[in-house]
Design a protein around this motif. Structure first.
Motif, PDB file in Angstrom:
ATOM      1  N   TYR A 104     -29.770  22.904 -29.932  1.00  0.00           N
ATOM      2  CA  TYR A 104     -29.320  22.632 -31.307  1.00  0.00           C
ATOM      3  C   TYR A 104     -27.798  22.496 -31.348  1.00  0.00           C
ATOM      4  CZ  TYR A 104     -28.508  23.429 -36.314  1.00  0.00           C
ATOM      5  OH  TYR A 104     -28.091  23.319 -37.624  1.00  0.00           O
ATOM      6  N   GLY A 105     -27.100  23.384 -30.630  1.00  0.00           N
ATOM      7  CA  GLY A 105     -25.647  23.293 -30.563  1.00  0.00           C
ATOM      8  C   GLY A 105     -25.185  22.005 -29.911  1.00  0.00           C
ATOM      9  N   ALA A 106     -25.894  21.597 -28.856  1.00  0.00           N
ATOM     10  CA  ALA A 106     -25.560  20.334 -28.195  1.00  0.00           C
ATOM     11  C   ALA A 106     -25.760  19.155 -29.144  1.00  0.00           C
ATOM     12  CB  ALA A 106     -26.419  20.162 -26.945  1.00  0.00           C
ATOM     13  N   ALA A 107     -26.807  19.229 -29.969  1.00  0.00           N
ATOM     14  CA  ALA A 107     -27.062  18.159 -30.941  1.00  0.00           C
ATOM     15  C   ALA A 107     -25.926  18.065 -31.948  1.00  0.00           C
ATOM     16  CB  ALA A 107     -28.392  18.420 -31.660  1.00  0.00           C
ATOM     17  N   GLY A 117     -27.568   8.860 -30.695  1.00  0.00           N
ATOM     18  CA  GLY A 117     -28.777   8.786 -29.885  1.00  0.00           C
ATOM     19  C   GLY A 117     -29.045  10.088 -29.160  1.00  0.00           C
ATOM     20  N   LEU A 118     -28.022  10.652 -28.548  1.00  0.00           N
ATOM     21  CA  LEU A 118     -28.169  11.943 -27.870  1.00  0.00           C
ATOM     22  C   LEU A 118     -28.467  13.050 -28.876  1.00  0.00           C
ATOM     23  CD1 LEU A 118     -25.343  11.846 -25.165  1.00  0.00           C
ATOM     24  CD2 LEU A 118     -27.813  11.814 -24.775  1.00  0.00           C
ATOM     25  N   HIS A 119     -27.868  12.950 -30.045  1.00  0.00           N
ATOM     26  CA  HIS A 119     -28.124  13.939 -31.106  1.00  0.00           C
ATOM     27  C   HIS A 119     -29.609  14.002 -31.423  1.00  0.00           C
ATOM     28  CE1 HIS A 119     -27.937  15.994 -34.974  1.00  0.00           C
ATOM     29  NE2 HIS A 119     -28.591  14.971 -35.506  1.00  0.00           N
ATOM     30  N   ARG A 120     -30.221  12.842 -31.612  1.00  0.00           N
ATOM     31  CA  ARG A 120     -31.649  12.812 -31.942  1.00  0.00           C
ATOM     32  C   ARG A 120     -32.491  13.385 -30.815  1.00  0.00           C
ATOM     33  NH1 ARG A 120     -30.116   7.696 -34.180  1.00  0.00           N
ATOM     34  NH2 ARG A 120     -30.793   6.640 -32.284  1.00  0.00           N
ATOM     35  N   ARG A 121     -32.116  13.097 -29.584  1.00  0.00           N
ATOM     36  CA  ARG A 121     -32.901  13.587 -28.453  1.00  0.00           C
ATOM     37  C   ARG A 121     -32.772  15.098 -28.276  1.00  0.00           C
ATOM     38  NH1 ARG A 121     -31.608   8.536 -27.966  1.00  0.00           N
ATOM     39  NH2 ARG A 121     -33.013   7.045 -26.952  1.00  0.00           N
ATOM     40  N   ILE A 163     -42.002   9.341 -25.452  1.00  0.00           N
ATOM     41  CA  ILE A 163     -42.621   8.632 -26.571  1.00  0.00           C
ATOM     42  C   ILE A 163     -41.551   8.132 -27.539  1.00  0.00           C
ATOM     43  CG2 ILE A 163     -44.089   8.913 -28.614  1.00  0.00           C
ATOM     44  CD1 ILE A 163     -45.805  10.827 -26.992  1.00  0.00           C
ATOM     45  N   PHE A 164     -40.550   8.986 -27.791  1.00  0.00           N
ATOM     46  CA  PHE A 164     -39.450   8.605 -28.686  1.00  0.00           C
ATOM     47  C   PHE A 164     -38.727   7.374 -28.149  1.00  0.00           C
ATOM     48  CE2 PHE A 164     -34.954   8.743 -29.821  1.00  0.00           C
ATOM     49  CZ  PHE A 164     -35.015   8.833 -31.209  1.00  0.00           C
ATOM     50  N   ARG A 172     -34.519   5.417 -21.548  1.00  0.00           N
ATOM     51  CA  ARG A 172     -33.122   5.388 -21.123  1.00  0.00           C
ATOM     52  C   ARG A 172     -32.864   6.398 -20.023  1.00  0.00           C
ATOM     53  NH1 ARG A 172     -33.689   4.091 -26.246  1.00  0.00           N
ATOM     54  NH2 ARG A 172     -32.338   2.550 -27.263  1.00  0.00           N
ATOM     55  N   ARG A 173     -31.862   6.111 -19.199  1.00  0.00           N
ATOM     56  CA  ARG A 173     -31.508   7.014 -18.116  1.00  0.00           C
ATOM     57  C   ARG A 173     -31.053   8.362 -18.661  1.00  0.00           C
ATOM     58  NH1 ARG A 173     -27.182   4.894 -13.874  1.00  0.00           N
ATOM     59  NH2 ARG A 173     -28.860   3.341 -13.691  1.00  0.00           N
ATOM     60  N   SER A 174     -30.326   8.341 -19.786  1.00  0.00           N
ATOM     61  CA  SER A 174     -29.857   9.595 -20.376  1.00  0.00           C
ATOM     62  C   SER A 174     -31.023  10.479 -20.794  1.00  0.00           C
ATOM     63  CB  SER A 174     -28.964   9.310 -21.591  1.00  0.00           C
ATOM     64  OG  SER A 174     -29.671   8.568 -22.573  1.00  0.00           O
ATOM     65  N   THR A 175     -32.106   9.846 -21.251  1.00  0.00           N
ATOM     66  CA  THR A 175     -33.290  10.619 -21.651  1.00  0.00           C
ATOM     67  C   THR A 175     -33.918  11.297 -20.443  1.00  0.00           C
ATOM     68  OG1 THR A 175     -33.748   9.137 -23.506  1.00  0.00           O
ATOM     69  CG2 THR A 175     -35.571  10.472 -22.695  1.00  0.00           C
ATOM     70  N   LEU A 176     -34.014  10.583 -19.337  1.00  0.00           N
ATOM     71  CA  LEU A 176     -34.586  11.168 -18.127  1.00  0.00           C
ATOM     72  C   LEU A 176     -33.744  12.350 -17.644  1.00  0.00           C
ATOM     73  CD1 LEU A 176     -35.595   7.928 -16.183  1.00  0.00           C
ATOM     74  CD2 LEU A 176     -37.062   9.438 -17.541  1.00  0.00           C
ATOM     75  N   LEU A 177     -32.423  12.213 -17.731  1.00  0.00           N
ATOM     76  CA  LEU A 177     -31.547  13.323 -17.336  1.00  0.00           C
ATOM     77  C   LEU A 177     -31.713  14.515 -18.271  1.00  0.00           C
ATOM     78  CD1 LEU A 177     -28.279  11.343 -16.457  1.00  0.00           C
ATOM     79  CD2 LEU A 177     -29.910  12.381 -14.868  1.00  0.00           C
TER      80      LEU A 177
END
Length: 208
Positions: A104-107, A117-121, A163-164, A172-177
């Motif tokens: 949550y803090g990272a978001a 995009g990273l916020h949502r993930r 799924i998102f 995306r590569r960021s999602t996999l990381l």
């Protein structure tokens, strides 16, 4: 959200004696958790509808909700620790909320930096942590080992972000990381909770 409500309700229908545990604090905690899931759905709808000002307003208000969620959950875990003379719930609960707070803090940091995009993930990954208890109640209700609750958290951390991404044009590569990081964080938290924190809390109880 519907699954979480269904899972807890099913557990009560099968074991009505559990209603005795539903004191005011437990009820408040349940409402707060449902509130988060409702807010998660509302925020997604506001973004898709272009209501950015209201989205930002509810995002700021969510800080209060998160504090209340952690507060109520911790009080209940402490109560159950003494009621059942077991530190397992408190140790696992503490690590779950630590992971939630980190995500949550990272978001929050990401949205302040403009990385929406990273916020949502990160928010999605944080929310998956709150689904695991419902999976555990459902598994117990249908006579399946609650150990599936542990695996469900890892599975959710993998499946939901994918799924998102698939609904947003591709993985995306960021999602996999992020998935790798979330899974490693969950495994580390479980090992620490069960292998060290549980015993440390037990020693504190004995000393008290």
């Amino acid at each position: 959200m519907a699954f979480c409500v269904f899972a807890f309700a099913l557990k009560v229908v099968i074991e009505p004696e559990r209603l005795a545990r539903y004191n005011p604090m437990v009820m408040i905690h349940g409402l707060l958790m449902v509130g988060w899931l409702a807010l998660f759905s509302l925020q997604s709808w506001l973004m898709s509808d272009g209501a950015f000002a209201r989205h930002h307003l509810f995002g700021r208000l969510s800080i209060v909700l998160v504090v209340l969620m952690i507060w109520s959950s911790t009080l209940i875990a402490i109560q159950y620790t003494f009621d059942f003379q077991s530190t397992l719930l408190l140790s696992v609960n503490s690590m779950s909320w630590l992971r939630f707070a980190l995500l949550y803090g990272a978001a929050i940091v990401c949205v302040l930096k403009g990385y929406t995009g990273l916020h949502r993930r990160f928010i999605l990954l944080a929310t998956t942590i709150l689904v695991s208890p419902a999976v555990g109640r459902f598994a117990d209700a249908v006579n399946v080992s609650e150990v599936y609750e542990l695996f469900s958290g890892i599975a959710a951390s993998i499946i939901f972000p994918i799924i998102f991404d698939l609904g947003s044009g591709g993985i995306r590569r960021s999602t996999l990381l992020l998935i790798i990081g979330a899974v490693l964080l969950e495994i580390a938290a479980l090992v620490f909770a069960i292998g060290f924190l549980q015993n440390a809390l037990a020693q504190i109880m004995l000393a008290a």
